[in-house]
Design an enzyme around this catalytic site. Structure first.
Site, PDB file in Angstrom:
ATOM      1  N   CYS A   1       0.828  -1.055  -0.253  1.00 52.74           N
ATOM      2  CA  CYS A   1      -0.002  -0.048   0.022  1.00 52.74           C
ATOM      3  C   CYS A   1       0.944   1.234   0.085  1.00 52.74           C
ATOM      4  CB  CYS A   1      -0.935  -0.105   1.355  1.00 52.74           C
ATOM      5  SG  CYS A   1      -0.114  -0.414   2.700  1.00 52.74           S
TER       6      CYS A   1
ATOM      7  N   HIS B   1      -0.907   1.019   7.557  1.00 45.91           N
ATOM      8  CA  HIS B   1      -1.691   0.833   6.193  1.00 45.91           C
ATOM      9  C   HIS B   1      -1.522   2.228   5.418  1.00 45.91           C
ATOM     10  CE1 HIS B   1      -4.239  -0.280   2.742  1.00 45.91           C
ATOM     11  NE2 HIS B   1      -4.977   0.623   3.257  1.00 45.91           N
TER      12      HIS B   1
END
Length: 996
Positions: free
Chosen positions: A454, A827
């Site tokens: 990510c 994330h």
């Protein structure tokens, strides 16, 4: 006597009169009587019992039978013979079409009087065969319950040997066809009682004959896994599973999941129907069997089945939390389904619209069960927030609903997620993610997460949304001798033209991956961005120069053309320059060094440092980098680049300087009225439509991006161990270092240095401070005196006469957010929008495109939220508030785009002309062909997947729409009794919906 009894029963006398006469007949029957008279009375009582049209007649028949069975056993045994029973069981009793429903009750009544008779064994043998035949005829639940009652009371009649095994299997088939046709509470309770009697008989048989359990379960699985077009088997089958000993569970599940003769469609059908059993209110251990089978399927890597079943059933399981009677089991199944579904957010996101309503219902119920379930549900939700961060717009209503409930700590969350995952090997699930049917409604394309990538996806999307950079990359000519840039071009082209909802950046990852990064581990997106830009820059420098559209411009002088041709694309788009000056505090000598940068790394000021101005009110043009104290001899600084740092007293004239500024919004034609301070100025928000201008301002005690930039540009004292070696003094001296921006980049990249090394824990910790982000930023750029005068004459860019600074305006275009508390975990996702130079109707003026108004830039340009494969519409409000709702989600890397002005007008003009002349970039032939072929391949994949899923989904058990359960949960004060979902008992409509 039989004639007398019949006459009395059929008479019109009142029941009390009849009862007295019948009592006399019954008393007379206790006396000795001839065989013929006994037969007559037995025939009459049999007729009354089996065909009586009232309960009263049947009761009289029963009493007479019991008297004759007790006082005339020989005659009763002779009458109650095998041939008579066979006739009753096979042909029935009564007129054709109106056969009696009480034959089994009659036989059960009579059996008690022949148990010791010589014909008993013959009768038992007959009944063993006949009950098996009856069960094979699929009797109604009521008749099945009567058979079970008969066999439970007289186990001698239970079939034996192979017939017993067949009987169990056929009885399970009967249960599979049970249906309750009424919605009345009494009828439903009667139905449940009937089912319990039948399943209780199976339990009795299994206790005495354990060898019948596995064949019975095999028959059960055959029923629930059947894919034939027929009515779905009854949820009453759940009552069978509850009596299977739990010690057999592991073996049964292992045999099922390793049986190659069971197809995936059959297995999915079976587990789907088992999950429907959570609706069965009286089942025990049902949730344990469901979870065991789900775990068994995960063990043999049947992920496609688990995914399909979870997505099709999880909402129905969730809706059952409304009902206390099945809540515990439903919650157990829901917990496992969510905690195990870790490869994708799909399952959790299906529940998001329904969570607030369920939480409100449980709070209203105010019971121990509801309170316990709320706490477990909140824990589950926070686990999902942790696992699938990056969806602030979706999560805000859910977070609001559970904000008063306990929040589990991170160790607990990691334990739950680690304990329930389908597999520890994430690459085993790579082919199952994403499951997206079509492009996002935004028209944008997502990027597949290849295992903690990510950090790369968010950077690529931010670069892609930098439209000037994207167009330049897409305009690259074929064979440009820049391998990495070519791969980026292909990736951008697919993001622009692919029909897929998300594409894999695997090829670009392998080409751009820093060699020191650990495969599969989370990385720092800022570190990746620096490495990527440096690689692209060095590659262009050493390889073939890219084709420059600027060269075609006749407006550019040879010197300017040479200047730009000597720049790489990275330098043109992201390159800026900074002057670092160090002044010796003894001799006041100043040394200067100019260096290039592609991003500014902004540290956080110490907590005890006040970065907000509070002493003087100055025009924004006069606020800028200053020294903390003046030199001893101020005259020596005349004409020098140093600016007085002393804050002016009330009687002093304001010292000329320039600082970072944020912009709010104002009505058209209204003069700007900035709120000024020493370090940062913010326009008051005047727009009646929105308050984004206010959101761009830092709260009194919080940080803002201008605060961090001002801190970055503020002077640093070099003392003690950090003393500066002054060449003029030829010794170490106290000094002051200051940085000044001399050239603003086209795209300004700001990295907020949130990660610092903690020597106590030997780990990098994260600064979670909320930093307000201005949508428009003014940056002070140091320019030559002659440039300043020219700018002032033309009234451009807000230059301050004599200050040496001019203001460059930047518009926010991307924000990369890090969710988590460590750079090694968490994330990344990003907010982005495309900023352009011109307004929709703006025309070039004086060779420079007309800039869009603040309102157009800030309100008409759509924001998007990029989170790996998912792309959704968003807003600047979401950008501004994300950390307020989710404290671990903090802005990390910011992209600003420079508005056209004096400094960058040539580049802006060239880019605008290139866009005007050529429109959207035209891709070279090979790239267009590759995209076309992949789009065709995607359509073929979609057709194939649709066919495969149709086979799965068409086989799924048909059940009532799950949302009806949630729709019933409305504020209806007119409902009463213990039947509502919030109570815990039965109920008319709601209870029927629950069970069936």
């Amino acid at each position: 006597m039989d004639k007398i009894l019949e006459a009395v029963v059929m008479s019109s006398y009142p029941n009390n009169v009849k009862q007295g006469l019948v009592r006399r007949v019954i008393e007379a029957a206790k006396q000795p009587m001839d065989s013929e008279q006994c037969w007559s009375m037995l025939e009459l009582s049999t007729k009354l019992y089996l065909t009586g049209d009232t309960k009263y007649k049947r009761e009289i028949g029963k009493e007479v039978l019991e008297v004759y069975g007790h006082y005339h056993p020989e005659e009763f045994e002779e009458f109650f013979n095998v041939r008579f029973l066979l006739s009753l069981l096979q042909e029935g009793y009564g007129p054709l079409g109106k056969r009696s429903h009480y034959v089994l009750d009659y036989i059960q009544l009579g059996l008690q009087f022949v148990l010791e008779s010589p014909s008993a064994n013959s009768i038992f043998g007959l009944l063993r065969i006949e009950v098996l035949r009856k069960v094979c005829e699929r009797p109604s639940p009521k008749q099945c319950a009567k058979i079970s009652k008969l066999l439970t009371q007289h186990p001698q009649c239970i079939p034996t040997g192979k017939h017993q095994l067949l009987f169990c299997q056929q009885l399970i088939r009967c249960i599979g066809q049970f249906q309750c046709v009424s919605e009345g509470e009494e009828e439903i309770m009667e139905f449940l009682e009937q089912v319990n009697k039948v399943s209780g008989l199976l339990q009795r048989i299994w206790r005495t004959q354990t060898s019948a359990i596995l064949p019975s379960l095999k028959e059960l699985f055959t029923i629930i896994s059947s894919t034939e077009e027929q009515e779905a088997p009854s949820n009453a089958l759940a009552s069978v599973v509850q009596f299977v000993p739990l010690e057999l569970m592991d073996g049964v599940i292992r045999n099922l999941t390793n049986d190659d003769s069971i197809t995936d469609v059959q297995m999915m059908m079976a587990i789907g129907r088992m999950i429907d059993w959570v609706s069965w209110p009286l089942g025990k251990n049902i949730d344990k069997w469901i979870i065991a089978l789900l775990k068994g399927l995960a063990a043999v890597k049947k992920f496609s089945i688990l995914i399909e079943v979870t997505l099709s059933k999880i909402e129905k399981v969730f809706s059952k939390l409304l009902y206390p009677i099945v809540r515990e089991g439903a919650l157990s199944v829901l917990q496992y389904m969510l905690l195990s579904f870790q490869h994708s957010h799909e399952a959790f996101h299906l529940l998001l619209p329904h969570i607030p309503r369920l939480v409100a219902s449980l709070k209203k119920e105010d019971s121990n069960s509801a309170t316990s379930s709320l706490e477990q549900l909140a824990e589950l939700i926070h686990c999902m927030f942790f696992r699938f961060s990056g969806f602030p717009d979706l999560y805000e209503p859910v977070l609001e609903a559970v904000k008063a409930l306990p929040i589990p700590n991170e160790d607990r969350i990691k334990h739950l997620l680690g304990q329930n995952a389908w597999t520890s090997q994430k690459n085993e699930l790579a082919s199952f993610y994403p499951r997206l049917a079509s492009k996002s409604e935004t028209g944008k394309i997502g990027l597949i997460n290849l295992g903690n990538t990510c950090y790369m996806n968010s950077i690529i999307q931010s670069l892609f949304m930098a439209s000037d950079f994207r167009h330049s990359v897409l305009n690259l000519t074929e064979g440009n001798s820049q391998p990495l840039m070519t791969k980026l071009q292909w990736l951008f082209a697919f993001l622009e033209h692919s029909q897929r909802p998300a594409i894999s950046p695997e090829s670009f990852l392998s080409a751009s991956w820093p060699p020191w990064f650990t495969p599969g581990a989370q990385q720092d997106c800022s570190e990746y961005l620096k490495y990527l830009l440096d690689r692209l820059h060095e590659e262009e420098k050493t390889g073939k120069r890219i084709y420059q559209k600027l060269k075609e411009s006749s407006l550019m002088s040879q010197a300017v053309e040479h200047h730009y041709l000597n720049k790489t694309l990275i330098e043109k788009m992201f390159g800026g320059k900074m002057m670092t000056k160090i002044r010796c505090l003894k001799c006041l000598n100043v040394s200067s060094r100019e260096e290039a940068f592609t991003d500014l790394s902004l540290a956080f000021p110490p907590s005890d440092r006040n970065v907000h101005a509070s002493t003087s009110v100055l025009p924004v043009e006069e606020i800028g980098p200053q020294f903390t104290e003046p030199p001893e001899n101020a005259g020596q600084l005349m004409g020098s680049p140093w600016i007085q740092r002393k804050a002016p007293m009330a009687s002093d004239h304001a010292a000329p300087s320039v600082s970072v500024e944020t912009l709010g919004f104002q009505e058209p034609g209204e003069a700007a009225n900035p709120i000024r301070g020493n370090d940062v100025g913010v326009d008051a928000a005047k727009d009646p439509v929105s308050t984004f201008g206010e959101q761009a301002c830092a709260p009194k005690d919080s940080r803002s991006v201008p605060d961090l930039i001002n801190y970055f540009l503020s002077p640093e004292r070099l003392t003690a161990e950090n003393k500066y070696h002054c060449e003029k003094c030829a010794s170490l001296q106290d000094a002051e270092k200051v940085a000044e921006l001399t050239e603003g980049p086209h795209y300004l990249i700001l990295t907020l240095l949130r990660f610092s090394f903690d020597p106590r824990t030997m780990k990098r910790k994260k600064i979670l401070d909320n930093v307000s982000i201005p949508v428009v930023l003014k940056l002070p750029i140091l320019v030559a005196p002659e440039e300043t005068e020219e700018v002032c004459r033309h009234g451009k860019d807000g230059a301050v006469p004599g200050s040496g600074f001019m203001t460059v305006v930047y518009d926010l275009c991307s924000v990369v957010v890090h969710s988590g508390i460590s750079s090694e975990s968490g994330h990344y996702y990003c907010y982005s929008r495309e900023c352009t130079d011109t307004s929709p109707h703006g025309q070039p003026r004086d060779g420079v495109p007309k800039p869009a108004s603040d309102k157009q830039l800030d309100f008409e340009i759509q924001w998007y939220l990029f989170n790996d494969t998912r792309v959704s519409f968003s807003s600047f409000e979401s950008v501004s508030n994300v950390t307020s709702f989710f404290p671990k989600d903090t802005a990390y890397v910011l992209f600003y785009r420079q508005r056209p002005g004096r400094q960058g007008c040539l580049l802006h003009q060239a880019l605008a002309e290139a866009g005007h002349l050529h429109g959207e970039p035209s891709l070279h032939k090979d790239l267009m062909e590759a995209i076309s072929k992949d789009n065709i391949l995607f359509l073929q994949e979609q057709e194939k997947e649709a066919r495969n899923r149709a086979a799965y989904i068409s086989a799924l058990p048909k059940s009532p729409l799950w949302w009806r359960d949630l729709d019933r949960d409305k504020d209806d004060d007119s409902s009463s009794g213990g039947c509502s979902p919030a109570a815990g008992g039965g109920g008319s409509g709601s209870f029927h919906g629950l069970v069936f």
